[in-house]
Design an enzyme around this catalytic site. Structure first.
Site, short mmCIF file in Angstrom:
data_model
loop_
_atom_site.label_atom_id
_atom_site.label_comp_id
_atom_site.label_asym_id
_atom_site.label_seq_id
_atom_site.Cartn_x
_atom_site.Cartn_y
_atom_site.Cartn_z
N SER A 1 -0.19 3.05 13.59
CA SER A 1 -1.58 3.30 13.98
C SER A 1 -1.78 2.87 15.43
CB SER A 1 -2.51 2.47 13.08
OG SER A 1 -3.80 2.37 13.65
N TYR B 1 -5.18 -5.59 9.95
CA TYR B 1 -4.57 -4.26 10.02
C TYR B 1 -3.83 -4.10 11.34
CZ TYR B 1 -4.22 0.86 9.84
OH TYR B 1 -3.75 2.16 9.83
P1 NAP Z 1 -4.95 6.48 1.84
O1 NAP Z 1 -5.33 7.87 1.49
O2 NAP Z 1 -5.84 5.37 1.46
O3 NAP Z 1 -3.46 6.24 1.26
C1 NAP Z 1 -2.87 4.97 1.20
C2 NAP Z 1 -1.66 5.08 0.27
O4 NAP Z 1 -1.01 3.81 0.21
C3 NAP Z 1 -2.06 5.48 -1.14
O5 NAP Z 1 -1.13 6.40 -1.66
C4 NAP Z 1 -1.96 4.16 -1.88
O6 NAP Z 1 -1.65 4.41 -3.25
C5 NAP Z 1 -0.79 3.49 -1.17
N1 NAP Z 1 -0.79 2.04 -1.35
C6 NAP Z 1 -1.65 1.13 -0.84
N2 NAP Z 1 -1.36 -0.10 -1.29
C7 NAP Z 1 -0.27 0.03 -2.10
C8 NAP Z 1 0.49 -0.88 -2.88
N3 NAP Z 1 0.19 -2.19 -2.91
N4 NAP Z 1 1.54 -0.41 -3.59
C9 NAP Z 1 1.84 0.91 -3.58
N5 NAP Z 1 1.14 1.83 -2.86
C10 NAP Z 1 0.10 1.39 -2.14
O7 NAP Z 1 -4.75 6.32 3.41
P2 NAP Z 1 -3.92 7.15 4.50
O8 NAP Z 1 -4.81 7.28 5.66
O9 NAP Z 1 -3.25 8.35 3.92
O10 NAP Z 1 -2.81 6.06 4.87
C11 NAP Z 1 -1.43 6.35 4.96
C12 NAP Z 1 -0.84 5.61 6.15
O11 NAP Z 1 -1.40 6.15 7.34
C13 NAP Z 1 -1.14 4.12 6.19
O12 NAP Z 1 0.00 3.40 6.58
C14 NAP Z 1 -2.22 4.00 7.26
O13 NAP Z 1 -2.23 2.73 7.85
C15 NAP Z 1 -1.78 5.09 8.20
N6 NAP Z 1 -2.79 5.56 9.16
C16 NAP Z 1 -3.89 6.23 8.72
C17 NAP Z 1 -4.83 6.69 9.64
C18 NAP Z 1 -6.06 7.44 9.22
O14 NAP Z 1 -6.92 7.73 10.08
N7 NAP Z 1 -6.19 7.85 7.96
C19 NAP Z 1 -4.64 6.43 11.02
C20 NAP Z 1 -3.51 5.73 11.44
C21 NAP Z 1 -2.57 5.31 10.49
P3 NAP Z 1 -2.30 3.69 -4.50
O15 NAP Z 1 -3.69 3.23 -4.16
O16 NAP Z 1 -2.23 4.76 -5.56
O17 NAP Z 1 -1.37 2.55 -4.78
#
Ligand code: NAP
Length: 238
Positions: free
Chosen positions: A146, A159
């Site tokens: 990120s 974070y």
């Molecule tokens: P999201 O839709 O909330 O997805 C997060 C994923 O992580 C879910 O599949 C969740 O699955 C899994 N997860 C979280 N805690 C976990 C645990 N303890 N054990 C196993 N699985 C776990 O968010 P997203 O935006 O797609 O995030 C994906 C990645 O992108 C992250 O690393 C985030 O930091 C990064 N990112 C996102 C953005 C953005 O704007 N969305 C920007 C920069 C970086 P369960 O809840 O089913 O366990």
């Protein structure tokens, strides 16, 4: 028609929704066999139905918490037994650390969760999967980072700090293996993406105006291909 990843084995964390689910669909569409980790079993099962209906291979589902002691090591051992190698590691699961708050106010559990999911689980994945990736013809690893990892971002304390540590760790690993293996290891910074995590951080935001997970998944694909020459980079979504 042969897919670009026919016969390749991939492990995707955070596969139940958002960016991880989109990357999984994209890799599956290219013929990869995929081990999918996330806690939400129903979402993983729906994804499996979807992938198979689209002609992809049955997923191996691991509906569990990445923080559970021994889980990652068990998954790596099962991958070794079944395939003898891992071609692609996608370290994508992420936790926002309880939402935005001054660094002095975060609850200890939220701090611990951010570091456990964003940093320590990825270190344990590296530790368990490094040997399996070396056994592959062209091992590839991509971690989701990120922009919060760089610069100063008030209210994003756990974070931002955990993602900065992730970047440091992954680039260190990449440097260590640069001259001795065929591995290609990178981080992908997707920018703002329409997912649940983003909605928690920015409630009320019009997600229709943001990058969609499927668009980000397209940027992961070249980093997973045998022909990838990038290594040790933080690749911005563009
Ligand atoms: P999201 O839709 O909330 O997805 C997060 C994923 O992580 C879910 O599949 C969740 O699955 C899994 N997860 C979280 N805690 C976990 C645990 N303890 N054990 C196993 N699985 C776990 O968010 P997203 O935006 O797609 O995030 C994906 C990645 O992108 C992250 O690393 C985030 O930091 C990064 N990112 C996102 C953005 C953005 O704007 N969305 C920007 C920069 C970086 P369960 O809840 O089913 O366990």
């Amino acid at each position: 028609m042969a897919g670009l990843l026919d016969g390749r084995v991939a492990l995707v964390t955070g596969a139940s929704r958002g960016i991880g689910a989109a990357v999984l669909r994209r890799l599956a569409a290219e013929g990869a066999e995929i081990v999918a980790i996330a806690r939400t079993q129903g979402a993983l099962e729906e994804l499996d139905d979807e992938v198979r209906a689209a002609g992809g291979r049955q997923l191996v589902l691991v509906p569990d918490d990445l923080r559970k002691p021994g889980l990652i090591e068990q998954v790596a051992a099962a991958i070794f037994q079944r395939w003898g190698r891992l071609d692609i590691l996608i370290g994508n699961a992420g936790a926002i650390g309880g939402g935005l708050s001054p660094v002095a106010h975060h609850a200890p559990d939220d701090w611990d969760e951010a570091f456990a999911v964003n940093l320590t689980a990825n270190w344990r994945l590296i530790r368990a999967c490094d040997p399996l990736l070396r056994m592959a013809e062209a091992g590839r690893a991509v971690f989701t980072t990120s922009g919060a990892a760089r610069g100063v971002h008030p209210y994003w304390g756990p974070y931002a700090a955990s993602k900065a540590a992730l970047e440091s760790m992954v680039r260190t690993w990449a440097a260590e293996v640069a001259n001795i293996t065929a591995l290609r290891i990178n981080l992908l910074d997707p920018g703002p993406v329409a997912t649940r995590m983003r909605a928690i951080a920015f409630p009320g935001e019009d997600q229709g105006k943001l990058t969609q997970p499927d668009q980000v998944a397209e940027a992961f694909l070249p980093l997973c291909l045998p022909g990838c020459s990038r290594h040790g980079e933080i690749v911005p979504f563009s």
